[in-house]
Design a protein around this motif. Structure first.
Motif, PDB file in Angstrom:
ATOM      1  N   UNK A 121      33.048  35.957  41.880  1.00 18.12           N
ATOM      2  CA  UNK A 121      34.295  36.420  41.376  1.00 18.12           C
ATOM      3  C   UNK A 121      34.539  38.078  41.770  1.00 18.12           C
ATOM      4  N   UNK A 122      35.729  38.545  42.225  1.00 11.84           N
ATOM      5  CA  UNK A 122      35.694  40.119  42.115  1.00 11.84           C
ATOM      6  C   UNK A 122      36.758  40.635  41.460  1.00 11.84           C
ATOM      7  N   UNK A 123      36.645  41.624  40.725  1.00 11.28           N
ATOM      8  CA  UNK A 123      37.737  42.415  39.756  1.00 11.28           C
ATOM      9  C   UNK A 123      39.058  42.504  40.384  1.00 11.28           C
ATOM     10  N   UNK A 124      39.759  41.993  39.832  1.00 11.94           N
ATOM     11  CA  UNK A 124      41.156  42.209  40.279  1.00 11.94           C
ATOM     12  C   UNK A 124      42.160  42.883  39.113  1.00 11.94           C
ATOM     13  N   UNK A 125      41.149  43.256  38.173  1.00 14.18           N
ATOM     14  CA  UNK A 125      42.127  43.970  36.915  1.00 14.18           C
ATOM     15  C   UNK A 125      42.970  43.118  36.247  1.00 14.18           C
ATOM     16  N   UNK A 126      43.815  43.932  35.471  1.00 16.63           N
ATOM     17  CA  UNK A 126      44.712  43.096  34.570  1.00 16.63           C
ATOM     18  C   UNK A 126      46.174  43.560  34.959  1.00 16.63           C
TER      19      UNK A 126
END
Length: 324
Positions: free
Chosen positions: A141-146
């Protein structure tokens, strides 16, 4: 004509299989993001790590900027083996692998630490593996924020302020239900059309993470950005099983290790991008609002209840995440 050229290019890639003339294997990776994006930088880390681990025998050729089509189109290309890998939003992936729907539930994660404890633990790895039966093996998974709301002319301080506002959402049922549950009018619209739609008043606003808010230039025409952080849908790095099955046991280890290392590096790229994006937005005169998130979470409870009712087999996953 453009799609015909893309098709011919992909046909060539398919015929050329996964080997160069010198016997090295080439992993073709397509995604839709610009090269300045923190997720693209994470993919570059994957490219560099994999080539280093394999001594150059496994190479990655990256096609950014939707050169090979939309997220859905590239996923379909993975399934038939024309492309080896891609990065897509878990929201898009949920149309292929049902378990990814869970990750779009509003206010599912307590905070960033909880999110990645889940994603990088047993639960997240189990979801990644679910895609294999659909020829889409998840690597990391890659961080895509909120995602948060931004609007052109009316500030959103509580859910009541959404009443009567047309809010652009992805063409995803969870996102549509969430905005409607909070009192807004969810309006699915192609992302490329959104700037003009806000500018012309076709929609009153949208919802997205800070880097996307700024890189799309939506901050130029949206005066208010409300950090309600209603959903934290990650991106997923995937490899097609048709390519995966051509790899030796050792090569599979290299690919997975490179993916895991790139995910850790990408978190830092994302964090830096969020800080920079918020600075740019504030300096441009955008009012950044920090609301009481519990008010929004309360309004969206019905979305979770409806989801579990419609997909009872997903209830155990939801409960595991909440109790993690």
């Amino acid at each position: 004509m453009q799609y015909k050229l893309i098709f011919l290019a992909l046909l060539f890639l398919s015929i050329s299989s996964c080997k160069e003339g010198d016997g090295n294997k080439v992993l073709y990776l397509g995604h839709t993001l610009p090269q300045s994006h923190p997720v693209h930088k994470g993919i570059l880390e994957f490219q560099n790590a994999l080539e280093a681990k394999s001594g150059g025998t496994l190479k990655v050729k990256i096609f950014p900027d939707a050169q090979l089509g939309s997220e859905r189109e590239v996923l379909e290309l993975l399934q038939i083996g024309s492309v080896a890998a891609t990065k897509v939003s878990a929201a898009t992936l949920s149309n292929f692998v049902p378990e990814y729907h869970v990750l779009g539930i509003p206010y599912l994660f307590r905070d960033k630490q909880h999110q990645f404890d889940v994603l990088e633990g047993e639960i997240g790895k189990s979801i990644l593996e679910k895609g294999s039966k659909f020829w889409l093996r998840g690597l990391c998974y890659y961080d895509a924020g909120s995602r948060s709301f931004y609007t052109s002319n009316k500030a959103i301080r509580t859910p009541d302020d959404l009443e009567g506002l047309k809010i652009r959402v992805m063409n995803n049922q969870m996102a549509i239900n969430m905005v409607n549950s909070m009192g807004g009018s969810a309006t699915p619209l192609a992302y490329g059309e959104l700037y003009t739609a806000i500018q012309q008043g076709v929609v009153d606003g949208a919802e997205n993470n800070p880097p996307s808010f700024v890189s799309s230039n939506h901050y130029e025409i949206s005066k208010y950005y409300t950090l309600d952080q209603h959903s934290s849908v990650p991106d997923v790095l995937l490899i097609g099983t048709k390519f995966w099955e051509k790899l030796s046991a050792e090569e599979k280890v290299w690919v997975q290790e490179a993916a895991d290392e790139s995910a850790q590096a990408q978190k830092k790229f994302w964090s830096d991008s969020v800080d920079e994006s918020m600075r740019i937005a504030r300096e441009a005169g955008v009012e950044v609002i920090i609301p009481e998130k519990s008010l929004f979470a309360e309004k969206s409870k019905s979305v979770v209840e409806e989801f579990v009712k419609e997909f009872p087999e997903m209830a155990p996953i939801v409960n595991k995440i909440k109790n993690n």
